[in-house]
Design an enzyme around this catalytic site. Structure first.
Site, short mmCIF file in Angstrom:
data_model
loop_
_atom_site.label_atom_id
_atom_site.label_comp_id
_atom_site.label_asym_id
_atom_site.label_seq_id
_atom_site.Cartn_x
_atom_site.Cartn_y
_atom_site.Cartn_z
CD GLU A 219 -3.27 -11.49 9.81
OE1 GLU A 219 -3.97 -10.49 9.69
OE2 GLU A 219 -2.43 -10.76 9.53
CG HIS B 292 -4.57 -0.77 7.14
ND1 HIS B 292 -3.48 -0.39 7.17
CD2 HIS B 292 -4.57 -1.62 7.92
CE1 HIS B 292 -2.87 -2.11 7.38
NE2 HIS B 292 -3.34 -2.53 7.63
CD GLU B 293 -7.95 -3.84 9.81
OE1 GLU B 293 -7.42 -4.72 9.08
OE2 GLU B 293 -7.10 -3.06 10.82
CG HIS C 74 -6.06 -5.82 4.56
ND1 HIS C 74 -4.78 -6.04 4.43
CD2 HIS C 74 -5.47 -5.00 6.40
CE1 HIS C 74 -3.49 -5.56 5.54
NE2 HIS C 74 -4.00 -5.14 6.49
N1 B3K Z 1 -3.90 -8.11 9.83
C1 B3K Z 1 -4.19 -7.30 11.37
C2 B3K Z 1 -3.13 -7.83 12.53
C3 B3K Z 1 -3.42 -9.16 12.79
C4 B3K Z 1 -2.13 -8.98 14.05
C5 B3K Z 1 -2.23 -10.73 14.42
N2 B3K Z 1 -0.93 -10.98 15.45
C6 B3K Z 1 -4.05 -6.20 11.56
C7 B3K Z 1 -4.06 -5.45 10.15
O1 B3K Z 1 -2.85 -5.05 10.06
O2 B3K Z 1 -4.65 -5.03 9.15
ZN ZN Z 2 -2.67 -4.76 8.01
#
Ligand code: B3K
Ligand code: ZN
Length: 876
Positions: A127, A303-304, A307
């Site tokens: 990402e 948080h992860e 997602h």
């Molecule tokens: N989604 C990732 C962040 C990615 C950043 C890329 N430069 C972490 C997070 O927000 O959970």
């Molecule tokens: Zn995130």
């Protein structure tokens, strides 16, 4: 910079011309290079109007294309074109198999995007656009594909080979190599792809979902860190349970894996079924991790995990929609942490961060709406605005709809869009459809940048017994947006009678949410017998700046009586701000500083109140930070802010020395360390007291701090004592314990990072020389983002007096680091430059030297898109 990088606009969005139904990858990891073999089953997108026969694939210029075929017909150079962005293949049919063989060099990858090596472990970060550094692909989030991934590597060096989904086959190969194939049944965009290969160990647990699915939970790390994974595991289990209970969301694969790596550009990454984490967000042990660190692990793991639904199952259509997943997920993790610990403390911490860092961003050259209209480099938009303001916007929807309708809205959103790549508009629409509440005007929060300002006045009419609140709103201009439409703003209020009791409001409760729609609006309350004291913006119900002419007496009254914990803290902050701002003004006029007893007396009431949560007492006793005072200032006078704050701290320390000492003692405990909210609260109050005691400058409190340093059984207490001594005038004592600390923790990189940070943030003179020396220290490595953050970023953002030294040395130093890092790691370089971008907030002398350093970066040669965007917008 020879060429102006291209600007990407949201308005130019077009659906993909081709889709990839299936992605089969084979990685052959070798010491000098890695071969990536891709087999992509592609077809024309029926939703696209574009009839072109040209297939445009993204691919970084570092990719070496070895072979390419369409339907097993090998292409020669005339069948395709290679350019800076990737590959254009001509004459493709409506459906075909595209095969490529690409050579990449993970060992030379210092940008830490795509496939790279972290301390001998191969890992990926895709990402937002890292996948195009791995192979040629349709690297955009609205192209979702089923992935099957085979990894082949040396068995001794890389016994663990991981990718998304489930392992389906494995075997041995020649020359001591082995391979394993993973299949992920859930279609996903390439940004959620992950691969890990290394000599890793793991801890394992089991989770049964509400519907009875068994999930294997595995957390991988280096052998030496295996003893620091239990807290992350417990946090993961808590998060899985919470998401079932609060959002009705279950996990959907047989395995959930987390891998800890030391070289990582940010905190962690939610790759489907295989999260990759910065060690700083997963490792935790009482001896090596502070309370803050424990809380970060809990929050980031959650948080992860969250997602998986808000981001992975329902993903973003394009990167302009980033806040769709980030704002919502930050809101979800904040609520989780609030439920696991103290709700009020969590809110106070989040608001303090928002008001310093996000408000400053909203007032600077990079200000953007949570749904930006354009960007040069998307990596620059992983911002406080997208994340934290995005979360506030979701929170406001929650406030306006109420918890039940919000839940209906989130159910509808997940059900309606499961497996899709969607927009923030789809999210808002689901909330509207489920609740029946119009969010038409509310949508301005998505399109307008800047922090709205509320000016509130009131009037009481004793004859008609009515109380009126008149609220006007405005929003300052931001780059590209001169004029703003009025926002729809939920303002939670309470009214206090002269005894400090809450009045019952028209809704029958003691807190009511007023909905502001117009530029100016008056709200009337009848049946009021005396002029109340308003408690405004309870719980910080909207991300705004609020002005109301509170007297200092009003504020001390609210500090002790407001039934809303957040507002009590807010009253203390406002009082602190008021006092500090007038002292800063006095310094500006060359006046001698003076402070009465009012603040100390108010603090004493709080200290004496045994019913209060200790963590909240600690928060109330902590003066507004220098960063917050800077954010509020018209022209930031770094030295005066520092001096005034030090003066007040010392004054309070002398006034309340006895109370601070007795509270310190009361908060001392021999219980074993626990990261529970209660114990964290106790330590936080104790260390707050110690910091005031140290501010007296007395030798006896140095002794107290040293005893704490030597006897502490946990990093929170030992680090607090370390930084208090190092930042004090007891220079020798500081040097001695810094050395002891380093020797003791030399094998624990995360602790050594704190050691770097304590020195970098030392407000005493000479910190820059110290930082420059530390850059040559064995403990430092410019290629490791955690080191850069601990040393360079800490100096530039946590050490205002030294960074802003009037000789410009701090600015020159930062420019040099940015120039070096620009070629090594553009993402880190562009983050680092932030403090310089705020040059317009300082006096003309400083403006001039800061701008020169920005110009120096601009003129330094070939700039990455990341650095170019931030620096050019700052100079504009
Ligand atoms: N989604 C990732 C962040 C990615 C950043 C890329 N430069 C972490 C997070 O927000 O959970
Ligand atoms: Zn995130």
């Amino acid at each position: 910079m020879t060429q102006q990088p291209e600007v990407i606009y949201l308005k130019d969005y077009k659906v993909p011309v081709f889709l990839i139904d299936h992605t089969e990858l084979r990685f052959e990891l070798k010491p000098d290079k890695t071969l990536v073999k891709a087999r992509l089953k592609m077809r024309r997108n029926p939703e696209s109007q574009d009839v072109t026969r040209e297939l445009v694939l993204q691919g970084d210029k570092s990719l070496l294309l070895c072979r390419i075929s369409v339907d097993e017909h090998v292409l020669n150079e005339s069948d395709f074109q290679r350019n800076e962005q990737g590959l254009v293949v001509s004459g493709v049919p409506d459906q075909f198999l595209l095969e490529t063989v690409t050579e990449i060099h993970p060992d030379q990858n210092t940008a830490l995007e795509g496939l790279y090596r972290s301390d001998g472990v191969y890992c990926t970060q895709c990402e937002a656009e890292g996948f195009r550094r791995i192979t040629f692909y349709l690297d955009r989030p609205d192209v979702m594909s089923v992935f099957s991934t085979t990894i082949e590597a040396d068995k001794d060096a890389y016994p663990v080979l991981l990718s998304n989904g489930n392992p389906v086959a494995e075997g041995e190969a020649d020359e001591g190599r082995h391979w394993i194939t993973w299949e992920d049944p859930h279609p996903k965009p390439a940004y959620l792809f992950a691969l890990v290969a290394g000599d890793l160990k793991l801890i394992e647990d089991q989770y049964q979902t509400l519907s009875g699915r068994d999930v294997a939970l595995r957390i991988y790390a280096a052998d030496k860190d295996l003893d620091k994974l239990d807290y992350a595991m417990q946090s993961l289990i808590n998060a899985m349970r919470w998401d079932e209970q609060v959002y009705g969301r279950e996990y959907d694969l047989d395995i959930y894996m987390i891998v800890a790596v030391d070289f990582f550009n940010m905190g962690a990454m939610e790759n489907k079924g295989l999260n990759v984490f910065n060690t700083s967000c997963v490792l935790a042990s009482p001896e090596t991790t502070t309370d803050l660190g424990f809380q970060r692990v809990e929050g980031v793991v959650a948080h992860e995990y969250f997602h998986n639904w808000s981001g992975n199952r329902v993903t973003c259509r394009d990167w302009f929609q980033l806040s769709l997943k980030e704002g919502f997920t930050v809101f979800r993790d904040a609520e989780f942490s609030a439920d696991m610990n103290s709700r009020t403390v969590k809110r106070v911490e989040d608001v303090a961060l928002l008001r310093t860092a996000q408000f400053a961003e909203d007032a600077g050259p990079m200000a953007h709406p949570i749904l930006p209209a354009s960007f040069i480099e998307i990596s620059n938009f992983y911002t406080m605005t997208i994340y934290e303001k995005g979360a506030e916007v979701v929170r406001m929807i929650h406030t306006l709809l109420g918890a039940d309708a919000f839940r209906k809205g989130s159910d509808l959103y997940f059900d309606r869009h499961d497996g899709q790549a969607v927009t923030t508009e789809d999210f808002v629409k689901a909330m509207e459809d489920a609740s029946g509440k119009s969010l038409v005007q509310f949508r301005h929060w998505y399109n307008q940048a800047g922090t709205p300002v509320l000016n509130i006045t009131d009037a009481f009419d004793s004859e008609t017994k009515t109380y009126k609140l008149t609220i006007s709103q405005s929003c300052p201009a931001t780059p590209g947006q001169e004029v703003k439409q009025p926002y729809h703003i939920p303002i939670a209020i309470g009214l206090l009678d002269s005894q400090g009791g809450d009045l019952v409001l028209p809704n029958g409760e003691t807190t009511q949410v007023l909905e502001l729609h117009h530029a100016e609006q008056t709200f009337e309350f009848g049946g009021i017998h005396e002029k109340p004291v308003p408690s405004l913006l309870r719980g910080f119900s909207a991300p705004v700046k609020l002005n109301y002419p509170y007297s200092r007496d009003n504020l001390t009254f609210l500090m002790s009586h407001d039934s809303d914990g957040f507002s009590r803290w807010e009253a203390a902050q406002k009082l602190g701000v008021d006092i500090l701002q007038s002292l800063v003004a006095d310094l500006g006029q060359g006046k001698e500083l003076q402070l009465g007893l009012l603040l100390g007396d108010a603090f004493k009431v709080v200290l004496d109140n045994k019913d209060l949560d200790k963590a909240m007492v600690a928060k109330v006793l902590t003066l507004p930070s220098e960063a917050y005072l800077s954010e509020l200032a018209d022209v930031i006078d770094v030295d005066a802010i520092h001096e005034a704050r030090q003066f007040v701290r010392q004054h309070l320390a002398n006034q309340l020395e006895t109370e601070f000492y007795s509270t310190y003692k009361v908060c001392t405990s021999t219980d074993a360390y626990s990261p529970s909210a209660d114990s964290i609260a106790r330590r936080s109050l104790r260390n707050t007291c110690l910091s005031y005691l140290m501010a007296t400058g007395k030798q006896e409190y140095l002794e107290l701090a040293l005893v704490q340093f030597h006897e502490a059984d946990n990093m929170t207490d030992s680090q607090a004592a370390l930084s208090l001594v190092v930042h004090s005038n007891f220079v020798k004592a500081g040097e001695v314990i810094l050395d002891q600390f380093y020797q003791r923790w030399i094998d624990q990189p995360l602790v050594v990072n704190q050691w770097l940070s304590v020195q970098a943030s030392n407000p005493q003179r000479g910190a820059l020389v110290q930082v420059e020396n530390l850059m040559k220290h064995e403990a430092f490595n410019l290629q490791n983002p955690n080191k850069v953050r601990s040393l360079i970023a800490s100096f530039c953002s946590l050490n205002p007096v030294n960074f802003h030294a009037i000789d410009g040395s701090g600015y020159r130093f930062l420019a040099e680091q940015v120039i070096t890092l620009n070629s090594l790691n553009p993402q880190i370089a562009s983050r680092l430059v932030t403090p310089l971008t705020r040059w317009k907030r300082y006096n003309l002398d400083r403006q001039d030297i800061m701008r020169k350093q920005l110009q120096r970066i601009m003129d330094s040669g070939e700039l990455s898109r990341d650095v170019f965007e931030v620096v050019s917008k700052s100079l504009a």
